[in-house]
Enzyme design. Structure first.
Site, PDB file in Angstrom:
ATOM      1  N   LYS A 145       0.696  -1.465   0.081  1.00  0.00           N
ATOM      2  CA  LYS A 145       0.272   0.065   0.317  1.00  0.00           C
ATOM      3  C   LYS A 145       0.800   1.393   0.367  1.00  0.00           C
ATOM      4  CE  LYS A 145       0.192  -0.296   4.571  1.00  0.00           C
ATOM      5  NZ  LYS A 145      -1.116   0.225   6.025  1.00  0.00           N
ATOM      6  N   ARG A 156      -9.082   1.644  15.864  1.00  0.00           N
ATOM      7  CA  ARG A 156      -9.070   2.191  14.263  1.00  0.00           C
ATOM      8  C   ARG A 156     -10.339   1.737  13.526  1.00  0.00           C
ATOM      9  NH1 ARG A 156      -3.798   1.381  11.490  1.00  0.00           N
ATOM     10  NH2 ARG A 156      -4.009  -0.138  10.246  1.00  0.00           N
ATOM     11  N   TYR A 179      14.216  31.719   2.453  1.00  0.00           N
ATOM     12  CA  TYR A 179      12.929  32.553   2.951  1.00  0.00           C
ATOM     13  C   TYR A 179      13.073  33.156   4.028  1.00  0.00           C
ATOM     14  CZ  TYR A 179      10.724  31.066  -1.727  1.00  0.00           C
ATOM     15  OH  TYR A 179      10.899  30.943  -2.870  1.00  0.00           O
ATOM     16  N   MET A 230      10.230  24.936  -2.394  1.00  0.00           N
ATOM     17  CA  MET A 230       9.617  23.674  -2.298  1.00  0.00           C
ATOM     18  C   MET A 230      10.365  22.629  -3.282  1.00  0.00           C
ATOM     19  SD  MET A 230       6.212  23.861  -5.255  1.00  0.00           S
ATOM     20  CE  MET A 230       5.249  24.508  -4.612  1.00  0.00           C
TER      21      MET A 230
END
Length: 842
Positions: free
Chosen positions: A508, A608, A736, A785
């Site tokens: 998965k 769950r 940044y 990014m």
């Protein structure tokens, strides 16, 4: 030597002939894998039984495909119907294979170099092959064929044209080298080193050294590095038993008994070379200083190269000849890489060498890829095979036809001259070019689409330029997936299981970042019992790409049930609501028997998904009302199997699970499979493996509790490149928000990875480090990014375009996860899909 015939084998192996249709039938090829068997009467298929594979199962099929000689441990089913076959029964087919190869080896009286050690065997073998090929006709182990089966198959390649052989041998437990010594029978040995590899198979390093040294039991000369005390001690013991044995010793220290002492190794990281200053003792009283420049700077390559230099010096090669050969050495890529290609193609890059055995290995890997039924092979001339050229290319043509290749592109003068043998097969199209340059001049990307392409060429043909044209163009960040490491980890967990216990592997979430299909394809080959995916779409994708294993959907929706049934996907049922929805599908189905089984999830404390214990009576009632439903398994999930402090809670979960299962099985009237253990549970609670276990993160090289981490191998390596290097003055800022504050003059590198690629923003400002030229470089400033910056002030040799390792063997993904207080799962599954995946196998 004269060719072996079938009637010879009974004497060699002490076997019993069950059937002999033709005693004079020759044995030219030995095959242990049914997928590699050419349909030819001169093939001997050796049916080897393994933990998960049994060659006996394929005998009838192989007979139908033209194989007519078999080595077995038990009579095949309906063997009387194989009336035109030769069948020989032996006690152990693996031992018999070794006996046949040992007999074959005894027919040749040429120098044979035998190599063993913990690391470097394959590299030393390849480099010695490169150094000696201009002077001898050399045969050597293909790839890293150094196992109990690989060694005899390698030795079988010996023929009368060869005048020197190089074979490597590896072992993982006591007793194995005794067999390989008889097969290789080296005339000179190389013991590379002794390290932690396969430590788990031996009592201590001394035992491991002794077992490996058995390769040299009857070997008159052995080269080794004196700096490994266990190696030195055991080889000295051998000389006490055999005073005629000669030890050719080299050392990084001034050893009195050293043939060669390495006085210094001056590394030039800018020119990527190292200057070695050696002292070579020709006699105890006469020595000379020698200097060599090698094109490597890492310690492992220096050590590997020293073994080769010592061999060449000992054999009397001139220093200039050795230096000339060393200059041509390059790092050996011992792996096949599966990459994304242009126009939805897959590209299998095996462009470092080309011989018949290597081609067979590459083709076997090629046809495992089920992405397409169109296969193209780009093949160069084969050099130094020891087989006449017409015979060689006739054999290549037959091999390509047998593997259902659809197109051949041949490059080289020899293959072009013999293009007629390929065109005569009429089973695939072919085109030919005398040089790589001629092919590239006419290259058209549109000629390749939705196919799997094997690029297989001898080094001198420069096929890396072809790979560059066919490879999908992406930015410089890649996630490399080591399929051999993945197989190692699978076998590590399998060895903890009872033979009857099935194994489900979770693929998965894009196979924990590794991409589902490629990994599922490997798992299907290794015959795991089940795959687990999160959603139906993941399972459908696997089915559409040729995956036939049973697949469990862990989080199905009612809307997906129809598609799941169509693609034979087996849903987890975790609530009465979901069960009622599935019953509706069953009632509407015209073929109830065709519905896939369901798997019942019990909530034993994870809270769950799953039926709670007080919901079991209602579940049982629904199952009784709908006997058409087939329950494949009942399972639960451990909440804290990796934490010793929660052992009592885990044991309570098992008790609850057992009580619920007992009630369900009694109501059904049969016993579905049970499974509750995940990767950590298999380590800590093996007594509860029941009928099946679920392997997840452990397969990918992460042992969550770190208790047995050293036994696993790193599967993924995340790499990127330096885009730019610049100097930043004290007082300036980087990135940044001006978060990267510079207190002194600093050299920074911008690297091509950012949070969109999965490099978390929390790694900024020194929280994480990457590896450049073997040294750590901390991040500086915020993560962007698509890129980020690192401080390389302490790595002055770094250059633009250099490789950057984010995680892998050098820096475990667990270390990065710990740095930001998360788990490896998050980092692995967060790697962006735009990051190119490269799959490789040795």
């Amino acid at each position: 030597m004269s060719m072996l015939h079938f009637f010879d084998l009974a004497t060699i192996t002490q076997g019993k002939v069950l059937q002999m249709a033709d005693r004079e039938r020759p044995v030219r090829y030995l095959v242990t894998d049914s997928r590699k068997a050419l349909g030819s009467s001169d093939v001997l298929f050796i049916a080897i039984q393994g933990q998960r594979h049994d060659g006996h199962q394929y005998i009838n099929q192989l007979y139908q495909n033209g194989i007519s000689q078999f080595l077995v441990t038990c009579p095949p089913e309906n063997w009387e119907g194989l009336k035109h076959s030769n069948i020989l029964r032996v006690a152990d087919t693996k031992v018999a294979l070794q006996q046949i190869a040992a007999f074959h080896r005894q027919q040749f009286h040429i120098p044979v170099i035998g190599i063993t050690g913990s690391n470097g065997k394959t590299i030393v073998k390849e480099w010695l092959g490169q150094l000696l090929s201009p002077h001898f006709f050399v045969v050597k182990s293909p790839k890293s064929y150094n196992s109990q089966v690989g060694v005899p198959l390698a030795v079988w390649e010996l023929n009368s044209a060869h005048d020197l052989a190089i074979f490597e041998a590896g072992i993982s437990k006591p007793g194995e080298m005794e067999n390989l010594e008889k097969v290789i029978a080296p005339t000179i040995g190389v013991f590379t080193n002794l390290g932690p590899a396969h430590d788990e198979g031996f009592t201590n390093r001394q035992q491991k050294a002794a077992e490996k040294a058995r390769l040299f039991k009857n070997c008159p000369e052995v080269i080794y590095c004196r700096d490994y005390p266990e190696v030195h001690h055991i080889l000295q013991q051998q000389t006490e038993l055999d005073p005629e044995k000669k030890l050719i010793v080299w050392s990084k220290w001034d050893a009195e008994d050293g043939f060669v002492n390495l006085l210094s190794a001056e590394k030039d990281p800018v020119k990527f070379h190292t200057t070695l200053q050696l002292n070579c003792r020709q006699t105890p009283d006469i020595s000379r200083k020698i200097s060599f420049t090698i094109p490597f700077t890492d310690d492992a390559s220096i050590e590997n190269c020293m073994h080769c230099i010592v061999y060449m010096l000992y054999q009397g090669f001139d220093e200039d000849v050795i230096q000339s050969g060393i200059e041509k050495l390059r790092k050996v890529s011992m792996r096949m890489e599966l990459k994304q290609g242009i126009n939805q193609c897959y590209l299998l890059d095996d462009s470092y060498s080309n011989d018949l055995a290597g081609l067979q290995i590459a083709l076997d890997f090629l046809i495992q890829q089920k992405k397409s039924d169109q296969y193209t092979v780009i093949l160069s001339d084969m050099l130094q095979t020891g087989v006449s050229v017409p015979t060689l290319y006739t054999e290549v043509a037959r091999l390509l036809a047998q593997k259902n290749i659809t197109r051949l592109i041949g490059i080289g003068k020899a293959i072009t001259q013999h293009q007629g043998v390929f065109q005569n097969t009429r089973t695939f199209t072919s085109q030919f070019y005398k040089t790589t340059e001629a092919y590239l001049k006419l290259f058209k990307p549109d000629d390749y689409s939705n196919e799997v392409i094997l690029v297989k060429g001898a080094r001198q043909f420069g096929f890396e330029h072809i790979v560059k044209q066919l490879q999908q163009k992406t930015h410089g960040t890649t996630l490399e997936i080591n399929l051999d490491a993945l197989t190692h980890n699978l076998n590590y967990y399998r060895n903890k299981l009872e033979e009857s216990t099935k194994i489900m592997v979770m693929v998965k979430a894009f196979s924990y970042g590794g991409a589902s299909f490629e990994i599922a394809n490997l798992l299907q080959f290794h015959r795991v019992d089940y795959l687990g995916v999160a959603y139906a779409d993941e399972g459908i994708m696997l089915r559409e790409n040729g995956i036939q294993l049973p697949i469990l959907i862990l989080n199905p929706t009612p809307e997906s049930f129809d598609k799941a049934a169509k693609f034979r996907l087996e849903p987890e049922i975790y609530s009465t609501r979901l069960l009622r929805e599935y019953i509706k599908i069953a009632e509407d189905s015209s073929n109830l028997a065709a519905l896939p089984p369901i798997h019942l999830k019990i909530d034993t404390g994870m809270h769950r998904l799953g039926f709670s214990p007080d919901e079991i009576p209602e579940l049982i009632q629904l199952l009784k009302q709908n006997p058409c439903l087939q329950v494949g398994s009942v399972f639960s999930h451990l909440a804290a199997s990796d934490e010793a402090t929660h052992q009592a809670f885990t044991l309570q979960q098992v008790v609850i699970f057992d009580q619920c299962y007992t009630s369900i099985a009694a109501a059904l009237g049969y016993r579905p499979m049970r499974h509750i253990l995940n990767s950590a549970g298999m380590i800590h609670f093996p007594q509860y493996q029941f009928e099946m276990v679920r392997l997840g993160i452990g397969l990918y090289g992460v042992e969550v509790s770190q208790q047995e981490q050293n036994a696993l191998e790193s599967v993924g390596t995340l790499r990127t490149v330096i885009s730019q290097i610049k100097s930043v003055k004290a007082g300036d800022t980087v990135g940044y928000g001006r978060r990267g504050k510079i207190s002194k003059n600093t050299t920074i590198a911008t690297i091509a990875i950012g949070y969109a690629d999965g490099f978390d923003r929390r790694f900024g400002n020194g929280v994480a480090q990457v590896i450049i030229r073997g040294k750590l470089a901390p991040t500086i400033g915020n993560i962007c990014m698509d890129m980020c910056m690192v401080d390389i002030t302490q790595i002055p040799e770094a250059q633009e375009g250099d490789e950057v390792i984010v995680f892998g063997r050098e820096q475990a993904v667990t270390m990065l996860a710990n740095a930001i207080g998360t788990i490896p799962y998050e980092l692995l599954t967060g790697i962006g899909e735009r990051v190119k995946r490269v799959y490789f196998t040795e």
